[in-house]
Motif scaffolding. Structure first.
Motif, PDB file in Angstrom:
ATOM      1  N   GLU A  46       0.809  -1.219   0.000  1.00  0.00           N
ATOM      2  CA  GLU A  46       0.000   0.000   0.000  1.00  0.00           C
ATOM      3  C   GLU A  46       0.845   1.274   0.000  1.00  0.00           C
ATOM      4  O   GLU A  46       0.297   2.357  -0.162  1.00  0.00           O
ATOM      5  CB  GLU A  46      -0.983   0.007   1.172  1.00  0.00           C
ATOM      6  CG  GLU A  46      -2.123  -0.965   0.969  1.00  0.00           C
ATOM      7  CD  GLU A  46      -3.202  -0.864   2.010  1.00  0.00           C
ATOM      8  OE1 GLU A  46      -4.350  -1.146   1.668  1.00  0.00           O
ATOM      9  OE2 GLU A  46      -2.915  -0.492   3.176  1.00  0.00           O
ATOM     10  N   THR A  59       0.463   6.532  -0.947  1.00  0.00           N
ATOM     11  CA  THR A  59      -0.292   5.592  -0.119  1.00  0.00           C
ATOM     12  C   THR A  59      -1.557   5.246  -0.879  1.00  0.00           C
ATOM     13  O   THR A  59      -2.396   6.107  -1.129  1.00  0.00           O
ATOM     14  CB  THR A  59      -0.647   6.223   1.237  1.00  0.00           C
ATOM     15  OG1 THR A  59       0.540   6.671   1.863  1.00  0.00           O
ATOM     16  CG2 THR A  59      -1.344   5.232   2.140  1.00  0.00           C
ATOM     17  N   ARG A  61      -4.691   3.450  -0.481  1.00  0.00           N
ATOM     18  CA  ARG A  61      -5.587   2.813   0.494  1.00  0.00           C
ATOM     19  C   ARG A  61      -6.926   3.527   0.475  1.00  0.00           C
ATOM     20  O   ARG A  61      -6.991   4.742   0.352  1.00  0.00           O
ATOM     21  CB  ARG A  61      -4.995   2.882   1.889  1.00  0.00           C
ATOM     22  CG  ARG A  61      -5.894   2.219   2.922  1.00  0.00           C
ATOM     23  CD  ARG A  61      -5.176   2.052   4.231  1.00  0.00           C
ATOM     24  NE  ARG A  61      -6.022   1.419   5.195  1.00  0.00           N
ATOM     25  CZ  ARG A  61      -5.912   0.161   5.561  1.00  0.00           C
ATOM     26  NH1 ARG A  61      -4.998  -0.601   5.027  1.00  0.00           N
ATOM     27  NH2 ARG A  61      -6.720  -0.333   6.476  1.00  0.00           N
ATOM     28  N   SER A  62      -7.961   2.775   0.655  1.00  0.00           N
ATOM     29  CA  SER A  62      -9.290   3.355   0.737  1.00  0.00           C
ATOM     30  C   SER A  62      -9.508   3.877   2.153  1.00  0.00           C
ATOM     31  O   SER A  62      -9.523   3.101   3.105  1.00  0.00           O
ATOM     32  CB  SER A  62     -10.337   2.303   0.383  1.00  0.00           C
ATOM     33  OG  SER A  62     -11.621   2.863   0.469  1.00  0.00           O
ATOM     34  N   ASP A  63      -9.594   5.183   2.277  1.00  0.00           N
ATOM     35  CA  ASP A  63      -9.903   5.861   3.534  1.00  0.00           C
ATOM     36  C   ASP A  63      -8.953   5.497   4.688  1.00  0.00           C
ATOM     37  O   ASP A  63      -9.374   4.886   5.674  1.00  0.00           O
ATOM     38  CB  ASP A  63     -11.354   5.577   3.927  1.00  0.00           C
ATOM     39  CG  ASP A  63     -11.889   6.605   4.903  1.00  0.00           C
ATOM     40  OD1 ASP A  63     -11.380   7.743   4.888  1.00  0.00           O
ATOM     41  OD2 ASP A  63     -12.803   6.271   5.678  1.00  0.00           O
ATOM     42  N   PRO A  64      -7.669   5.889   4.604  1.00  0.00           N
ATOM     43  CA  PRO A  64      -6.757   5.614   5.718  1.00  0.00           C
ATOM     44  C   PRO A  64      -7.165   6.418   6.963  1.00  0.00           C
ATOM     45  O   PRO A  64      -7.696   7.524   6.851  1.00  0.00           O
ATOM     46  CB  PRO A  64      -5.397   6.070   5.196  1.00  0.00           C
ATOM     47  CG  PRO A  64      -5.699   7.043   4.118  1.00  0.00           C
ATOM     48  CD  PRO A  64      -7.026   6.637   3.537  1.00  0.00           C
ATOM     49  N   ARG A  69      -2.344   8.102   8.466  1.00  0.00           N
ATOM     50  CA  ARG A  69      -1.864   9.243   7.682  1.00  0.00           C
ATOM     51  C   ARG A  69      -0.695   9.944   8.384  1.00  0.00           C
ATOM     52  O   ARG A  69       0.312  10.268   7.765  1.00  0.00           O
ATOM     53  CB  ARG A  69      -2.994  10.251   7.464  1.00  0.00           C
ATOM     54  CG  ARG A  69      -4.035   9.797   6.486  1.00  0.00           C
ATOM     55  CD  ARG A  69      -5.190  10.820   6.485  1.00  0.00           C
ATOM     56  NE  ARG A  69      -5.971  10.699   5.294  1.00  0.00           N
ATOM     57  CZ  ARG A  69      -5.770  11.387   4.172  1.00  0.00           C
ATOM     58  NH1 ARG A  69      -4.800  12.256   4.098  1.00  0.00           N
ATOM     59  NH2 ARG A  69      -6.530  11.203   3.125  1.00  0.00           N
ATOM     60  N   PHE A  85      -1.692  10.808  -0.504  1.00  0.00           N
ATOM     61  CA  PHE A  85      -2.700   9.802  -0.185  1.00  0.00           C
ATOM     62  C   PHE A  85      -3.682   9.701  -1.339  1.00  0.00           C
ATOM     63  O   PHE A  85      -4.398  10.647  -1.646  1.00  0.00           O
ATOM     64  CB  PHE A  85      -3.413  10.163   1.123  1.00  0.00           C
ATOM     65  CG  PHE A  85      -2.464  10.183   2.285  1.00  0.00           C
ATOM     66  CD1 PHE A  85      -2.161   9.029   2.972  1.00  0.00           C
ATOM     67  CD2 PHE A  85      -1.833  11.360   2.656  1.00  0.00           C
ATOM     68  CE1 PHE A  85      -1.263   9.040   4.025  1.00  0.00           C
ATOM     69  CE2 PHE A  85      -0.935  11.390   3.709  1.00  0.00           C
ATOM     70  CZ  PHE A  85      -0.648  10.227   4.396  1.00  0.00           C
ATOM     71  N   ASN A  87      -6.912   8.007  -2.637  1.00  0.00           N
ATOM     72  CA  ASN A  87      -8.091   7.309  -2.136  1.00  0.00           C
ATOM     73  C   ASN A  87      -8.614   6.376  -3.217  1.00  0.00           C
ATOM     74  O   ASN A  87      -9.055   6.813  -4.272  1.00  0.00           O
ATOM     75  CB  ASN A  87      -9.164   8.319  -1.722  1.00  0.00           C
ATOM     76  CG  ASN A  87     -10.253   7.679  -0.893  1.00  0.00           C
ATOM     77  OD1 ASN A  87     -10.147   6.528  -0.491  1.00  0.00           O
ATOM     78  ND2 ASN A  87     -11.308   8.425  -0.657  1.00  0.00           N
ATOM     79  N   ASN A  89     -11.299   3.802  -4.439  1.00  0.00           N
ATOM     80  CA  ASN A  89     -12.661   3.300  -4.237  1.00  0.00           C
ATOM     81  C   ASN A  89     -12.898   2.170  -5.219  1.00  0.00           C
ATOM     82  O   ASN A  89     -12.991   2.393  -6.420  1.00  0.00           O
ATOM     83  CB  ASN A  89     -13.697   4.412  -4.455  1.00  0.00           C
ATOM     84  CG  ASN A  89     -13.647   5.450  -3.376  1.00  0.00           C
ATOM     85  OD1 ASN A  89     -13.452   5.128  -2.210  1.00  0.00           O
ATOM     86  ND2 ASN A  89     -13.788   6.705  -3.744  1.00  0.00           N
TER      87      ASN A  89
END
Length: 96
Positions: A46, A59, A61-64, A69, A85, A87, A89
């Motif tokens: 990730e 990064t 990742r879905s919704d860290p 973070r 970051f 996101n 989905n």
């Protein structure tokens, strides 16, 4: 101003200017990034660093969480990188 004082001031300014130069970002290997990911509560793979944009630590990742973070951003900052970051989905499976 005497030549000696002028020379000392010039050397001091030059040293200050050189110390402000940023060092080039280095590539971190997959094992290092996976160690950081696991330490920050992320899954393997990730965290990535693209060779064309070495200064970015991505990064994926879905919704860290906020703590994830912060952990990634701190590590990135300590290593001269900028944390980004992305996101992700994933589309939901169609229900049959």
């Amino acid at each position: 101003m005497t030549p000696r004082i002028f020379a000392l001031i010039s050397i001091g300014i030059a040293a200050l200017a050189l110390s402000a130069c940023a060092t080039p970002a280095r590539m971190h290997d997959e094992a290092q990034l996976n160690d950081v990911a696991l330490g920050c509560g992320l899954a393997l793979g990730e965290l990535i660093q693209d060779e064309s944009e070495k200064r970015l630590l991505l990064t994926m990742r879905s919704d860290p969480s906020p703590s994830q973070r912060i952990c990634v951003a701190r590590w990135a900052r300590r290593n001269g990188l900028k944390a980004v970051f992305v996101n992700i989905n994933f589309p939901e499976e169609p229900k049959t």
